[in-house]
Scaffold this motif. Structure first.
Motif, PDB file in Angstrom:
ATOM      1  N   ARG A 270      10.946 -19.112  28.737  1.00  0.00           N
ATOM      2  CA  ARG A 270      11.487 -20.346  28.148  1.00  0.00           C
ATOM      3  C   ARG A 270      12.297 -20.033  26.895  1.00  0.00           C
ATOM      4  N   ARG A 271      11.776 -19.150  26.061  1.00  0.00           N
ATOM      5  CA  ARG A 271      12.459 -18.835  24.815  1.00  0.00           C
ATOM      6  C   ARG A 271      13.776 -18.111  25.074  1.00  0.00           C
ATOM      7  N   MET A 272      13.803 -17.223  26.063  1.00  0.00           N
ATOM      8  CA  MET A 272      15.067 -16.550  26.383  1.00  0.00           C
ATOM      9  C   MET A 272      16.095 -17.541  26.913  1.00  0.00           C
ATOM     10  N   MET A 273      15.673 -18.500  27.716  1.00  0.00           N
ATOM     11  CA  MET A 273      16.601 -19.523  28.181  1.00  0.00           C
ATOM     12  C   MET A 273      17.164 -20.316  27.010  1.00  0.00           C
ATOM     13  N   GLU A 274      16.311 -20.645  26.046  1.00  0.00           N
ATOM     14  CA  GLU A 274      16.763 -21.374  24.862  1.00  0.00           C
ATOM     15  C   GLU A 274      17.723 -20.529  24.029  1.00  0.00           C
ATOM     16  N   ALA A 295       6.856 -16.983  40.285  1.00  0.00           N
ATOM     17  CA  ALA A 295       8.235 -16.912  40.771  1.00  0.00           C
ATOM     18  C   ALA A 295       8.876 -18.290  40.871  1.00  0.00           C
ATOM     19  N   GLU A 296       8.159 -19.257  41.417  1.00  0.00           N
ATOM     20  CA  GLU A 296       8.736 -20.583  41.598  1.00  0.00           C
ATOM     21  C   GLU A 296       9.087 -21.228  40.259  1.00  0.00           C
ATOM     22  N   GLN A 297       8.206 -21.043  39.279  1.00  0.00           N
ATOM     23  CA  GLN A 297       8.454 -21.648  37.969  1.00  0.00           C
ATOM     24  C   GLN A 297       9.610 -20.979  37.241  1.00  0.00           C
ATOM     25  N   VAL A 298       9.688 -19.648  37.316  1.00  0.00           N
ATOM     26  CA  VAL A 298      10.784 -18.947  36.649  1.00  0.00           C
ATOM     27  C   VAL A 298      12.105 -19.264  37.353  1.00  0.00           C
ATOM     28  N   ALA A 299      12.098 -19.336  38.670  1.00  0.00           N
ATOM     29  CA  ALA A 299      13.319 -19.707  39.397  1.00  0.00           C
ATOM     30  C   ALA A 299      13.770 -21.102  38.992  1.00  0.00           C
ATOM     31  N   ALA A 300      12.802 -22.006  38.776  1.00  0.00           N
ATOM     32  CA  ALA A 300      13.139 -23.363  38.350  1.00  0.00           C
ATOM     33  C   ALA A 300      13.768 -23.373  36.963  1.00  0.00           C
ATOM     34  N   LEU A 301      13.300 -22.491  36.081  1.00  0.00           N
ATOM     35  CA  LEU A 301      13.894 -22.395  34.746  1.00  0.00           C
ATOM     36  C   LEU A 301      15.359 -21.971  34.836  1.00  0.00           C
ATOM     37  N   LEU A 302      15.626 -20.993  35.709  1.00  0.00           N
ATOM     38  CA  LEU A 302      17.008 -20.537  35.875  1.00  0.00           C
ATOM     39  C   LEU A 302      17.869 -21.629  36.501  1.00  0.00           C
ATOM     40  N   ALA A 303      17.323 -22.331  37.485  1.00  0.00           N
ATOM     41  CA  ALA A 303      18.089 -23.399  38.138  1.00  0.00           C
ATOM     42  C   ALA A 303      18.399 -24.518  37.149  1.00  0.00           C
ATOM     43  N   ALA A 304      17.420 -24.853  36.318  1.00  0.00           N
ATOM     44  CA  ALA A 304      17.622 -25.932  35.348  1.00  0.00           C
ATOM     45  C   ALA A 304      18.681 -25.574  34.315  1.00  0.00           C
ATOM     46  N   ALA A 305      18.817 -24.278  34.009  1.00  0.00           N
ATOM     47  CA  ALA A 305      19.826 -23.859  33.036  1.00  0.00           C
ATOM     48  C   ALA A 305      21.234 -24.106  33.561  1.00  0.00           C
ATOM     49  N   GLY A 306      21.401 -24.039  34.875  1.00  0.00           N
ATOM     50  CA  GLY A 306      22.665 -24.388  35.499  1.00  0.00           C
ATOM     51  C   GLY A 306      23.780 -23.374  35.359  1.00  0.00           C
ATOM     52  N   HIS A 307      23.470 -22.144  35.000  1.00  0.00           N
ATOM     53  CA  HIS A 307      24.512 -21.146  34.766  1.00  0.00           C
ATOM     54  C   HIS A 307      24.803 -20.264  35.983  1.00  0.00           C
ATOM     55  N   TRP A 308      23.888 -20.242  36.968  1.00  0.00           N
ATOM     56  CA  TRP A 308      24.010 -19.269  38.051  1.00  0.00           C
ATOM     57  C   TRP A 308      24.114 -19.979  39.393  1.00  0.00           C
ATOM     58  N   THR A 309      24.998 -19.471  40.230  1.00  0.00           N
ATOM     59  CA  THR A 309      25.244 -20.113  41.521  1.00  0.00           C
ATOM     60  C   THR A 309      24.269 -19.644  42.591  1.00  0.00           C
ATOM     61  N   GLU A 310      23.647 -18.504  42.372  1.00  0.00           N
ATOM     62  CA  GLU A 310      22.637 -18.006  43.310  1.00  0.00           C
ATOM     63  C   GLU A 310      21.383 -17.642  42.526  1.00  0.00           C
ATOM     64  N   ILE A 311      20.249 -17.993  43.079  1.00  0.00           N
ATOM     65  CA  ILE A 311      18.966 -17.581  42.501  1.00  0.00           C
ATOM     66  C   ILE A 311      18.180 -16.888  43.602  1.00  0.00           C
ATOM     67  N   ILE A 312      17.796 -15.650  43.346  1.00  0.00           N
ATOM     68  CA  ILE A 312      17.186 -14.786  44.362  1.00  0.00           C
ATOM     69  C   ILE A 312      15.798 -14.360  43.899  1.00  0.00           C
ATOM     70  N   THR A 313      14.845 -14.391  44.806  1.00  0.00           N
ATOM     71  CA  THR A 313      13.497 -13.888  44.528  1.00  0.00           C
ATOM     72  C   THR A 313      13.276 -12.615  45.333  1.00  0.00           C
ATOM     73  N   ILE A 314      12.740 -11.593  44.684  1.00  0.00           N
ATOM     74  CA  ILE A 314      12.508 -10.294  45.318  1.00  0.00           C
ATOM     75  C   ILE A 314      11.016  -9.991  45.306  1.00  0.00           C
ATOM     76  N   ASN A 315      10.485  -9.609  46.460  1.00  0.00           N
ATOM     77  CA  ASN A 315       9.073  -9.257  46.568  1.00  0.00           C
ATOM     78  C   ASN A 315       8.844  -7.805  46.178  1.00  0.00           C
ATOM     79  N   ASP A 316       7.632  -7.519  45.693  1.00  0.00           N
ATOM     80  CA  ASP A 316       7.265  -6.128  45.445  1.00  0.00           C
ATOM     81  C   ASP A 316       6.773  -5.505  46.738  1.00  0.00           C
ATOM     82  N   LEU A 317       6.297  -4.263  46.672  1.00  0.00           N
ATOM     83  CA  LEU A 317       5.911  -3.547  47.887  1.00  0.00           C
ATOM     84  C   LEU A 317       4.677  -4.136  48.555  1.00  0.00           C
ATOM     85  N   ALA A 318       3.936  -4.969  47.800  1.00  0.00           N
ATOM     86  CA  ALA A 318       2.770  -5.646  48.375  1.00  0.00           C
ATOM     87  C   ALA A 318       3.126  -7.015  48.937  1.00  0.00           C
TER      88      ALA A 318
END
Length: 329
Positions: A270-274, A295-318
């Motif tokens: 949140r602070r970095m977005m601000e 992941a869902e909450q952080v993706a929502a923070l990025l979407a709410a900022a409105g600066h990026w046209t694509e938001i991608i989630t990447i899984n770890d090896l597990a």
């Protein structure tokens, strides 16, 4: 050949004859001490005191155990048995194929963070194939996109500049040093609130032959006014009340400032977005590492900022969602 010294948690070697026997005995001690990965820990400690690794270690297993390193090995196994991470004992952790010094002032680099670095390198190369940002490239975007953010457009006579990537929360320098090593055309900067952590990161940059601009300060504050194309961070993301339940290796030994992300673990995001307003324009590529279930909450923070046209989630090896990226092409 059973170690007789689990009493008081102190490891004392028996009269072992070979390095293989020392490995077996130390592994048994660490297992009974409740250590995770006891065999791996025993091997790393042996490699450290013997000064060998890889194939040389396996070739030496049948050799007599050298008495000259007995005391150092006992001390290392005792510390590991008490819960201290083996990486702090030997002072090193490999990341992306390179050695990194680690001390209790920095978080130990994790394998999953290599996936974040890999993604940043991949998308960075797609967006800026030559590692250079030019007004012409920026002007290719539509109004409100890269051109508007960078002030580019008709009549822009500014010179091309190196792509600038900023790592927030440098720690050991694992992310920033690796980016600088893998993408030498980029200008890589990194910040941390801990002077001790920055000292470790600077030594790792020198050790790995890279140039990184390290700055002391809180999150984005040291980079106010800097044109930033890529922002990457593996910030503290553990909810404060969950820290007491972490493995003892993490809870009791790794720096709390690198773990505690506030009540829900999301405060740094949140602070970095601000703080994006501190930059001349939002970065075209942003990437975060995050904790389980975030992941869902952080993706929502990025979407709410409105600066990026694509938001991608990447899984770890597990298969756990571990990284969220925002991209504007």
């Amino acid at each position: 050949m059973e170690n007789n010294a689990l009493n008081d948690g102190v490891y004392v070697m028996s009269e072992v004859k070979s390095i293989r026997e020392a490995f077996a005995e130390a592994s048994s001690f660490l297992s009974r001490s409740g250590c995770n990965e006891p065999q791996r820990s025993a091997q790393l400690l042996l490699e450290h005191v013997l000064g060998v690794s890889g194939a040389a270690y396996y070739m030496a297993l049948a050799d007599p155990f050298p008495a000259a390193v007995k005391e150092a090995f006992e001390a290392g196994v005792t510390r590991r048995g008490a819960g201290e991470p083996v990486q702090y004992i030997i002072g090193e952790q490999e990341f992306y194929g390179r050695p990194f010094e680690v001390t209790p002032d920095v978080l130990i680099p994790r394998p999953e963070t290599e996936l974040l670095v890999e993604a940043i390198l991949r998308y960075g190369a797609e967006l800026w194939p030559d590692g250079v940002v030019t007004p012409g490239e920026a002007a290719l975007d539509s109004a409100g996109g890269a051109a508007a953010r960078n002030g580019g457009g008709a009549g822009d006579v500014r010179a091309a500049r190196p792509l600038t990537g900023v790592d927030i929360g440098a720690g050991s320098g694992a992310i920033s040093v690796t980016l600088a090593a893998e993408a030498p055309a980029w200008r890589v900067c990194a910040g941390d609130i801990s002077p001790a952590a920055l000292a470790v990161a600077e030594r790792n940059a020198l050790r790995n032959g890279t140039a990184v601009d390290f700055r002391l300060g809180d999150l984005l504050e040291p980079f106010a006014g800097m044109e930033t194309d890529i922002l990457v961070s593996n910030p503290p993301y553990i909810p404060g009340e969950d820290i007491a339940g972490l493995q003892r290796e993490v809870r009791d030994h790794e720096p709390r400032t690198a773990l505690d992300g506030g009540a829900d673990g999301l405060d740094p995001y949140r602070r970095m977005m601000e703080q994006l307003t501190l930059l001349p324009a939002p970065p075209r590529l942003i990437g975060f590492e995050l904790g389980f279930g975030q992941a869902e909450q952080v993706a929502a923070l990025l979407a709410a900022a409105g600066h990026w046209t694509e938001i991608i989630t990447i899984n770890d090896l597990a298969g756990i969602p571990r990284h969220v990226l925002g991209i504007t092409r």
